[in-house]
Design a protein around this motif. Structure first.
Motif, short mmCIF file in Angstrom:
data_model
loop_
_atom_site.label_atom_id
_atom_site.label_comp_id
_atom_site.label_asym_id
_atom_site.label_seq_id
_atom_site.Cartn_x
_atom_site.Cartn_y
_atom_site.Cartn_z
N LEU A 29 -5.91 0.30 -2.39
CA LEU A 29 -4.65 0.20 -1.65
C LEU A 29 -4.86 0.37 -0.15
N TYR A 66 -3.79 -1.87 3.11
CA TYR A 66 -3.14 -1.31 4.28
C TYR A 66 -3.90 -1.66 5.56
N LEU A 107 0.74 3.71 -3.17
CA LEU A 107 0.04 4.98 -2.94
C LEU A 107 0.88 6.15 -3.45
N ALA A 124 0.83 -1.21 0.00
CA ALA A 124 0.00 0.00 0.00
C ALA A 124 0.86 1.25 0.00
#
Length: 448
Positions: free
Chosen positions: A304, A308, A291, A287
């Motif tokens: 994402l 996470y 990101l 993530a």
């Protein structure tokens, strides 16, 4: 549990929930709001987000120790009053300095360990672990709810209003404490919740516990770093308007919970804890890494964030259990105290260093920093030994227990035990796959 125990545990869990919601409702929107305040800099925004972790870390163990001497309720009232005062200071402030002071005072109400001790005081030995599980689930649920409600309340009453609401929740928690939680007739010092100063240095040096302390430090450092970046990227890059961030957080938190459940089952029921830890950290690293280039899309950001938060919620639920399984029974309270302090220091570190990195390199560098932290954490966990599949059992000592030491030593499946005559309690650490509880309790009650 009897009705009085259920009422006490539910009331304490509600007090926990109000504190957690108050602390985390600002996370989804704070960094975007704070950048427009007079004197605001990225470093100060990070400091404001993380400063409460420092005061929590400094006062958590002292407050818990003081509650052993003067009683739980006086310390809890003091802590909740400080939490309310800090919320009021932050809510009435129109500068970063005022909010930083308010957040620091919020953190000074460090009563988490005292609440844990009160749970133990309020329940019989055989129901204590069940009570702790109820409180733990409430804390996790309140965190998820806070991330959804925070943006909604921000759209209605703003960040200052959220701080004022937090003050109100703290006052309501004090009312619940006064009316619904009975005062203990006697202050009990439970081996599994109190911090024994003699055990502190030994638990700090314990290599397996140290890895878990570093793990919770990095988990909460990445959380703070992530929420320094997310509010800004969701508004400026993904195009979400103020108060609508819940559109991302609500489905993400619900789906993350369902994603975490099979990982918990595999970790606990199938004894795959280390493998699931590695998977969770990979999710967090994935993530953070993606990101960075993909945060301009709200849909991809949501996907994402599912990775996470699935990893985060799993680790948040599993790490305290792993500390309990790993720590020697004689030092469990100290081990949990160090673990809790590491968590709060991680929040402070993430805010402080994340703010400095944000100041120098902009929001994208925060995701790179989060990725670096996650990769370092992954290396740490890959080389840690597998966590042993042990459980804690607590029994009230029978009237005649002269032969109990011998019984514990010869019973298969008992890894560690402590007979506490002062508490009139037996603590066991057992491998449930081997331990025959029915036979053991029959032998113990018969004085064998």
């Amino acid at each position: 549990m009897n009705p009085q125990e259920r009422l006490s545990v539910q009331s304490i869990a509600l007090i926990y929930a109000f504190r957690m919601m108050g602390l985390f409702m600002i996370y989804p929107t704070f960094s975007y709001f704070a950048k427009s305040l007079p004197g605001s800099t990225p470093f100060l925004i990070g400091l404001a987000l993380g400063i409460y972790g420092l005061t929590q870390a400094l006062l958590q163990i002292p407050f818990g120790t003081l509650s052993d001497r003067v009683g739980r309720k006086p310390i809890l009232f003091l802590g909740l009053a400080l939490f309310a005062l800090g919320s009021l200071i932050a809510g009435s402030s129109h500068s970063m300095t005022g909010i930083i002071v308010g957040r620091a005072v919020q953190g000074a109400g460090a009563v988490g360990s005292t609440l844990t001790a009160l749970v133990a005081d309020s329940t019989r030995d055989e129901h204590r672990l069940k009570a702790m599980s109820i409180v733990g689930m409430t804390i996790g649920l309140s965190f998820c709810i806070a991330l959804v409600l925070g943006p909604l309340f921000n759209g209605w009453i703003g960040i200052s209003g959220i701080f004022d609401l937090t003050c109100g929740l703290a006052l309501l928690a004090m009312l619940i404490l006064w009316l619904l939680v009975p005062s203990s007739k006697q202050i009990k010092r439970h081996r599994d919740t109190r911090v024994n100063s003699k055990s502190l240095s030994r638990m700090i040096r314990h290599p397996e516990l140290l890895r878990l302390d570093i793990s919770v430090f990095l988990l909460h450092a990445t959380l703070t770093v992530t929420f320094l970046a997310l509010p800004i990227t969701l508004h400026l890059n993904a195009g979400l308007s103020l108060g609508h961030e819940w559109i991302v957080y609500l489905p993400v938190m619900i789906l993350s919970f369902f994603g975490m459940v099979p990982m918990i089952i595999l970790a606990e029921a199938r004894d795959r804890m280390k493998q699931m830890m590695i998977l969770a950290i990979v999710f967090i690293a994935l993530a953070q890494g993606l990101l960075w280039p993909l945060h301009s899309s709200s849909f991809l950001t949501a996907v994402l964030l599912w990775f996470y938060f699935t990893g985060f919620i799993f680790m948040e639920a599993s790490l305290p259990s792993m500390v309990s399984k790993t720590a020697p029974l004689a030092g469990k309270g100290a081990a949990l105290g160090i673990f809790s302090t590491s968590q709060f220091l991680g929040i402070f570190f993430g805010g402080l260093l994340g703010g400095a990195i944000f100041h120098q390199g902009g929001v994208d560098t925060l995701f790179i920093f989060g990725l670096i932290l996650a990769l370092l954490w992954l290396v740490l966990v890959i080389f840690m030994p597998a966590v042993r599949h042990l459980s804690t059992k607590i029994y009230h000592l029978p009237e005649h227990h002269d032969a109990l030491d011998t019984l514990c030593k010869k019973t298969q499946g008992i890894d560690d035990f402590v007979i506490d005559n002062q508490e009139k309690t037996l603590y066991l650490k057992v491998d449930k796959r081997v331990f025959d509880e029915q036979t053991f309790t029959q032998s113990m009650n018969q004085g064998a």
